[in-house]
Design an enzyme around this catalytic site. Structure first.
Site, short mmCIF file in Angstrom:
data_model
loop_
_atom_site.label_atom_id
_atom_site.label_comp_id
_atom_site.label_asym_id
_atom_site.label_seq_id
_atom_site.Cartn_x
_atom_site.Cartn_y
_atom_site.Cartn_z
CB SER A 80 -26.55 -17.94 -3.72
OG SER A 80 -25.86 -18.87 -2.91
CE1 TYR B 256 -21.95 -14.82 -5.02
CE2 TYR B 256 -22.38 -16.32 -3.19
CZ TYR B 256 -22.53 -15.97 -4.52
OH TYR B 256 -23.28 -16.78 -5.35
CE LYS C 151 -25.27 -14.08 -6.31
NZ LYS C 151 -25.44 -13.81 -7.75
P1 NAD Z 1 -19.29 -18.04 -13.35
O1 NAD Z 1 -18.24 -17.21 -12.73
O2 NAD Z 1 -18.88 -19.23 -14.11
O3 NAD Z 1 -20.24 -17.14 -14.26
C1 NAD Z 1 -20.47 -15.76 -14.03
C2 NAD Z 1 -20.11 -15.04 -15.31
O4 NAD Z 1 -20.35 -13.64 -15.14
C3 NAD Z 1 -18.66 -15.21 -15.71
O5 NAD Z 1 -18.60 -15.67 -17.03
C4 NAD Z 1 -18.06 -13.81 -15.55
O6 NAD Z 1 -17.05 -13.60 -16.48
C5 NAD Z 1 -19.28 -12.93 -15.74
N1 NAD Z 1 -19.23 -11.64 -15.05
C6 NAD Z 1 -18.87 -11.38 -13.78
N2 NAD Z 1 -19.00 -10.08 -13.51
C7 NAD Z 1 -19.46 -9.47 -14.64
C8 NAD Z 1 -19.79 -8.14 -15.00
N3 NAD Z 1 -19.68 -7.13 -14.12
N4 NAD Z 1 -20.21 -7.89 -16.26
C9 NAD Z 1 -20.32 -8.90 -17.16
N5 NAD Z 1 -20.02 -10.18 -16.88
C10 NAD Z 1 -19.59 -10.46 -15.63
O7 NAD Z 1 -20.30 -18.46 -12.18
P2 NAD Z 1 -21.50 -19.49 -12.19
O8 NAD Z 1 -21.15 -20.61 -11.27
O9 NAD Z 1 -21.91 -19.79 -13.58
O10 NAD Z 1 -22.60 -18.62 -11.44
C11 NAD Z 1 -23.55 -17.86 -12.15
C12 NAD Z 1 -24.37 -17.06 -11.17
O11 NAD Z 1 -25.00 -17.97 -10.27
C13 NAD Z 1 -23.56 -16.11 -10.29
O12 NAD Z 1 -24.32 -14.92 -10.12
C14 NAD Z 1 -23.42 -16.84 -8.98
O13 NAD Z 1 -23.31 -15.95 -7.90
C15 NAD Z 1 -24.72 -17.61 -8.92
N6 NAD Z 1 -24.61 -18.82 -8.10
C16 NAD Z 1 -23.70 -19.78 -8.41
C17 NAD Z 1 -23.59 -20.92 -7.62
C18 NAD Z 1 -22.58 -21.99 -7.93
O14 NAD Z 1 -22.42 -22.90 -7.11
N7 NAD Z 1 -21.90 -21.97 -9.05
C19 NAD Z 1 -24.44 -21.09 -6.53
C20 NAD Z 1 -25.37 -20.09 -6.25
C21 NAD Z 1 -25.46 -18.96 -7.04
C1 UD1 Z 2 -19.99 -22.39 -1.43
C2 UD1 Z 2 -20.28 -21.04 -0.89
C3 UD1 Z 2 -21.67 -20.60 -1.29
C4 UD1 Z 2 -21.82 -20.66 -2.79
C5 UD1 Z 2 -21.47 -22.06 -3.24
C6 UD1 Z 2 -21.51 -22.20 -4.70
C7 UD1 Z 2 -18.94 -20.92 1.17
C8 UD1 Z 2 -18.99 -20.85 2.65
N1 UD1 Z 2 -20.12 -21.05 0.54
O1 UD1 Z 2 -20.96 -23.23 -0.91
O2 UD1 Z 2 -21.95 -19.31 -0.84
O3 UD1 Z 2 -23.13 -20.32 -3.16
O4 UD1 Z 2 -20.15 -22.38 -2.83
O5 UD1 Z 2 -20.51 -21.42 -5.30
O6 UD1 Z 2 -17.90 -20.83 0.56
N2 UD1 Z 2 -15.39 -29.03 0.91
C9 UD1 Z 2 -14.31 -29.78 1.32
N3 UD1 Z 2 -13.13 -29.64 0.65
C10 UD1 Z 2 -12.97 -28.79 -0.42
C11 UD1 Z 2 -14.09 -28.04 -0.84
C12 UD1 Z 2 -15.29 -28.16 -0.15
O7 UD1 Z 2 -14.40 -30.55 2.28
O8 UD1 Z 2 -11.87 -28.70 -0.97
C13 UD1 Z 2 -16.67 -29.20 1.59
C14 UD1 Z 2 -17.16 -27.93 2.25
O9 UD1 Z 2 -16.75 -27.86 3.58
C15 UD1 Z 2 -18.69 -28.11 2.15
C16 UD1 Z 2 -18.88 -28.96 0.90
O10 UD1 Z 2 -17.62 -29.54 0.61
O11 UD1 Z 2 -19.13 -28.84 3.24
C17 UD1 Z 2 -19.33 -28.15 -0.29
O12 UD1 Z 2 -18.44 -27.06 -0.45
P1 UD1 Z 2 -18.53 -26.08 -1.71
O13 UD1 Z 2 -18.56 -26.87 -2.97
O14 UD1 Z 2 -17.46 -25.06 -1.56
O15 UD1 Z 2 -19.97 -25.42 -1.58
P2 UD1 Z 2 -20.63 -24.62 -0.34
O16 UD1 Z 2 -19.72 -24.47 0.78
O17 UD1 Z 2 -21.96 -25.24 -0.10
#
Ligand code: NAD
Ligand code: UD1
Length: 357
Positions: free
Chosen positions: A129, A157, A161
């Protein structure tokens, strides 16, 4: 690897990004097996991936830390690569439940890597991330953020990572057969254009776009904008690098292709490299609200409230490494993502679940 020969194991493949990536893999001709403990997802997502791809997707509801169950899946399928999405991902929750985060994210990754080693599976693509960079305004001229930017996570978190990245680096150094791609995602948004799969957050959404969508569909009254007093932003709200989840999903296929084509440059060691997956363009919160309104015709009422703890001014990727080395770049716009998010939301106002009584 030729797509049709062996399986790709998608860990966390019932989740938001994993389900979209599983679909892209299947559409490209890969065979896929999904494992997921369903702690933040629904098996229905995997069923719909199969429906969209026109096949049944083998699915195992197991936790990565359940070594026997994981081993049985690796024994049953001829697996050539693992895409590792499985983990807990809510920054705020991680500050309350750090041990759960270390246990599931780090413990799950170690169990997965040991099982891969036992079965001589040579490739892994890991979901890291942009949060690993922390607040990059601590450096001069570090935005857009290159992969060389020193890391500095600010939450449990984010620490998980970084620890997993280090474990992967050490594992690749020790094992000449292992190839590792670390993908540092910026802010994935949107849903599959079919409207059949998308993001289905449990409870109150933490992230901006899911919250906006729930306001637009009437599940929540107003959006809270977390601060409009950020110096260095054109409108005072923080900048993020939003990218369509389908573009992000395709980045994993590009990474797999890269791992197939590279060899280690150090004798006796494996291969490992990090790539940012982002658009290279930052957008403010107000720009996102306006893009959603323009794409959907809905008005999003909002209030400006105080800053959210841990938020930083600007997380915008330098995406040139992935552009050049993975031959990958975003193809879809924020407007495309807002339109597809809205399509998913109107077709599934309560996600994969049923409307509450
Ligand atoms: P998500 O929660 O939708 O998907 C993660 C999945 O992993 C879920 O289906 C959950 O049930 C499963 N899981 C969690 N712990 C587990 C375990 N111990 N064993 C087996 N399954 C398990 O999240 P996502 O948004 O699809 O994110 C996927 C990956 O990408 C995550 O590792 C997250 O940290 C990373 N990531 C997501 C974002 C984002 O904005 N969504 C941003 C940066 C990184
Ligand atoms: C957050 C996480 C980041 C993670 C990412 C994807 C934090 C500090 N960071 O990122 O580690 O990888 O999600 O899961 O939580 N915002 C509002 N109102 C809301 C929600 C968000 O104003 O109700 C704003 C936030 O202040 C930010 C932007 O929208 O400026 C994006 O927020 P968000 O979608 O939560 O993503 P990140 O903060 O970038």
């Amino acid at each position: 690897m030729a797509p049709t020969e062996k399986y790709v194991l998608v860990a966390g493949g019932a989740g938001y990004i994993g389900s979209h990536t599983a679909l892209e893999l299947l559409l490209a001709g890969y065979k896929v097996v999904v494992v997921d403990n369903l702690c933040n997802s629904s098996e229905e997502a995997v069923r719909r991936v199969g429906e969209l791809a026109g096949c049944d997707v083998p699915f195992y509801a197991i936790d990565l830390r359940d070594k026997e169950a994981l081993d049985a899946v690796f024994a049953k399928y001829d697996i050539d690569a693992v895409l590792h999405f499985a983990g807990l991902k809510a920054v705020g929750e991680s500050t309350k439940l750090p041990l759960e985060y270390y246990d599931s994210n780090v413990g799950g990754s170690i169990a997965l890597l040991k099982t891969m080693a036992k079965h001589a599976v040579p490739k892994i693509v890991f979901s890291s991330s942009a949060t690993v960079y922390g607040d990059v305004t601590r450096f001069e001229n570090m935005i857009p953020i290159p992969e060389e930017c020193p890391t500095g996570a600010t939450s449990p978190y984010g620490h998980t990572k970084l620890i997993i990245e280090d474990i992967l680096r050490d594992a690749a150094t020790a094992d000449s057969n292992l190839k590792v791609a670390i993908l540092r995602y910026f802010n994935p948004i949107g849903a599959h254009p079919s409207g059949r799969i998308g993001e289905d957050p449990l409870g109150v959404p933490n992230n901006l776009l899911p919250y906006i969508a729930q306001v637009a569909i009437g599940r929540r009254a107003r959006l809270q904008v977390f601060g409009d007093d950020y110096v260095g932003s054109p409108d005072g709200t923080p900048l993020r690098d939003y990218l369509h989840v389908v573009d992000l999903a395709k980045g994993h296929l590009a990474a797999l292709a890269k791992l197939d084509s590279v060899a280690s440059t150090v004798p006796g060691e494996g291969y490992m490299r990090e790539w940012n997956l982002g658009s290279g363009k930052g957008s403010t919160v107000f720009q996102i609200i306006h893009a959603f309104e323009a794409a959907t015709g809905k008005t999003i009422p909002y209030d400006i409230v105080g800053r959210r703890a841990g938020d930083v001014l600007n997380l915008t990727a330098k995406a040139t490494r992935a552009n050049k080395e993975l031959n990958w770049a975003v193809t879809l716009s924020i407007e495309d993502a807002c339109r597809d998010l809205w399509h998913w939301t109107t077709m599934n106002p309560y996600g994969y679940g049923k409307q509450p009584e």
